[in-house]
Enzyme design. Structure first.
Site, PDB file in Angstrom:
ATOM      1  N   LYS A 148      57.529   9.357 -84.420  1.00 36.59           N
ATOM      2  CA  LYS A 148      57.256   9.998 -85.709  1.00 36.59           C
ATOM      3  C   LYS A 148      58.501   9.985 -86.620  1.00 36.59           C
ATOM      4  CE  LYS A 148      53.686  13.000 -83.750  1.00 36.59           C
ATOM      5  NZ  LYS A 148      53.118  14.369 -83.736  1.00 36.59           N
ATOM      6  N   TYR A 168      44.719  11.109 -88.652  1.00 31.42           N
ATOM      7  CA  TYR A 168      44.541  12.437 -88.037  1.00 31.42           C
ATOM      8  C   TYR A 168      43.238  13.110 -88.484  1.00 31.42           C
ATOM      9  CZ  TYR A 168      49.186  12.750 -85.834  1.00 31.42           C
ATOM     10  OH  TYR A 168      50.292  12.576 -85.031  1.00 31.42           O
ATOM     11  N   PHE A 224      46.982  23.248 -89.931  1.00 31.79           N
ATOM     12  CA  PHE A 224      48.223  22.481 -90.069  1.00 31.79           C
ATOM     13  C   PHE A 224      48.009  21.065 -90.613  1.00 31.79           C
ATOM     14  CE2 PHE A 224      46.888  22.230 -85.556  1.00 31.79           C
ATOM     15  CZ  PHE A 224      46.730  20.850 -85.405  1.00 31.79           C
ATOM     16  N   ARG A 233      51.674  10.604 -71.659  1.00 24.94           N
ATOM     17  CA  ARG A 233      51.618  12.032 -71.973  1.00 24.94           C
ATOM     18  C   ARG A 233      52.574  12.837 -71.083  1.00 24.94           C
ATOM     19  NH1 ARG A 233      47.904  13.275 -75.630  1.00 24.94           N
ATOM     20  NH2 ARG A 233      47.487  15.385 -74.901  1.00 24.94           N
ATOM     21  N   ASN A 244      57.454  16.751 -83.547  1.00 31.32           N
ATOM     22  CA  ASN A 244      57.595  16.666 -82.093  1.00 31.32           C
ATOM     23  C   ASN A 244      57.841  15.241 -81.581  1.00 31.32           C
ATOM     24  OD1 ASN A 244      55.044  15.748 -82.532  1.00 31.32           O
ATOM     25  ND2 ASN A 244      54.005  17.164 -81.157  1.00 31.32           N
ATOM     26  N   HIS A 248      53.855  10.700 -80.719  1.00 31.19           N
ATOM     27  CA  HIS A 248      52.408  10.909 -80.566  1.00 31.19           C
ATOM     28  C   HIS A 248      51.914   9.939 -79.504  1.00 31.19           C
ATOM     29  CE1 HIS A 248      48.121  11.200 -81.448  1.00 31.19           C
ATOM     30  NE2 HIS A 248      48.111   9.886 -81.326  1.00 31.19           N
ATOM     31  N   GLU A 271      42.817   4.495 -82.336  1.00 32.39           N
ATOM     32  CA  GLU A 271      44.184   4.563 -82.865  1.00 32.39           C
ATOM     33  C   GLU A 271      44.861   3.187 -82.856  1.00 32.39           C
ATOM     34  OE1 GLU A 271      46.156   7.701 -80.702  1.00 32.39           O
ATOM     35  OE2 GLU A 271      44.964   9.247 -81.700  1.00 32.39           O
TER      36      GLU A 271
HETATM   37  P1  CMP Z   1      50.167  15.031 -81.979  1.00 34.54           P
HETATM   38  O1  CMP Z   1      50.182  14.848 -80.518  1.00 34.54           O
HETATM   39  O2  CMP Z   1      50.527  13.882 -82.850  1.00 34.54           O
HETATM   40  O3  CMP Z   1      48.713  15.562 -82.411  1.00 34.54           O
HETATM   41  C1  CMP Z   1      48.486  16.349 -83.545  1.00 34.54           C
HETATM   42  C2  CMP Z   1      49.756  16.845 -84.152  1.00 34.54           C
HETATM   43  O4  CMP Z   1      49.593  17.995 -84.943  1.00 34.54           O
HETATM   44  C3  CMP Z   1      50.710  17.291 -83.050  1.00 34.54           C
HETATM   45  O5  CMP Z   1      51.177  16.214 -82.330  1.00 34.54           O
HETATM   46  C4  CMP Z   1      51.726  18.041 -83.870  1.00 34.54           C
HETATM   47  O6  CMP Z   1      52.598  17.168 -84.568  1.00 34.54           O
HETATM   48  C5  CMP Z   1      50.793  18.722 -84.854  1.00 34.54           C
HETATM   49  N1  CMP Z   1      50.413  20.055 -84.386  1.00 34.54           N
HETATM   50  C6  CMP Z   1      49.679  20.396 -83.345  1.00 34.54           C
HETATM   51  N2  CMP Z   1      49.515  21.707 -83.244  1.00 34.54           N
HETATM   52  C7  CMP Z   1      50.172  22.224 -84.276  1.00 34.54           C
HETATM   53  C8  CMP Z   1      50.377  23.537 -84.745  1.00 34.54           C
HETATM   54  N3  CMP Z   1      49.854  24.596 -84.115  1.00 34.54           N
HETATM   55  N4  CMP Z   1      51.109  23.681 -85.841  1.00 34.54           N
HETATM   56  C9  CMP Z   1      51.607  22.609 -86.481  1.00 34.54           C
HETATM   57  N5  CMP Z   1      51.438  21.325 -86.101  1.00 34.54           N
HETATM   58  C10 CMP Z   1      50.734  21.151 -84.998  1.00 34.54           C
END
Ligand code: CMP
Length: 138
Positions: free
Chosen positions: A9, A49, A57, A85, A112, A115, A126
């Site tokens: 990311k 997404y 979010f 994962r 984070n 993905h 995807e």
């Molecule tokens: P990802 O695994 O890419 O899947 C969805 C993304 O949404 C996740 O990683 C985070 O980047 C984001 N995400 C998931 N939960 C939350 C949350 N509670 N608040 C903000 N962002 C979130």
């Protein structure tokens, strides 16, 4: 043999950990079958997404995902969805196990670092969002 989509990311790219993330995948025996760097538009991030479009979010997530370049990869291997994962760790870095990518590099539940597809059906969607068949080297 299974395939999954991995994304480094915008925060991962900004933190200069592209090489370290890929090193961990390769060290775990995962094969990179396709890779490119690109910057998503807001609309493209919303399309990727779409499954989260009702979540509170969603707007912030798609702003973040279109805030800078990302690295997208098709990865192959036995049980690669699960393996990826495990290497990534939990979505919230605070819950991620020591030694996982998110525990080591993430600073935020949203920012984070990586993905990864969560199931074969989402992996198929995807992967096709970013790559056509000719771009994937098995
Ligand atoms: P990802 O695994 O890419 O899947 C969805 C993304 O949404 C996740 O990683 C985070 O980047 C984001 N995400 C998931 N939960 C939350 C949350 N509670 N608040 C903000 N962002 C979130």
């Amino acid at each position: 043999m299974e395939r999954t989509l991995s994304i480094i990311k915008p925060d991962g790219v900004r933190k200069n950990v592209i090489g370290e993330v890929i090193r961990r995948f390769e060290a775990a025996g995962i094969h990179i079958a396709a890779m490119k760097m690109l910057r998503l538009t807001k609309a493209e991030a919303q399309g990727f997404y779409a499954v989260h479009k009702e979540r509170p979010f969603f707007d912030s997530l798609t702003d973040f995902m279109s805030s800078g370049p990302i690295v997208v990869m098709v990865m192959e291997g036995e049980e690669v969805i699960k393996k990826n994962r495990e290497l990534m760790g939990a979505t919230n870095f605070k819950d991620a196990a020591p030694g996982t990518i998110r525990r080591d590099f993430a600073t935020d539940i949203e920012q984070n670092v990586v993905h990864g597809s969560d199931a074969p059906e989402t992996a198929a969607f995807e992967i096709s969002y970013f790559f056509n068949a000719l771009e994937i080297c098995s």
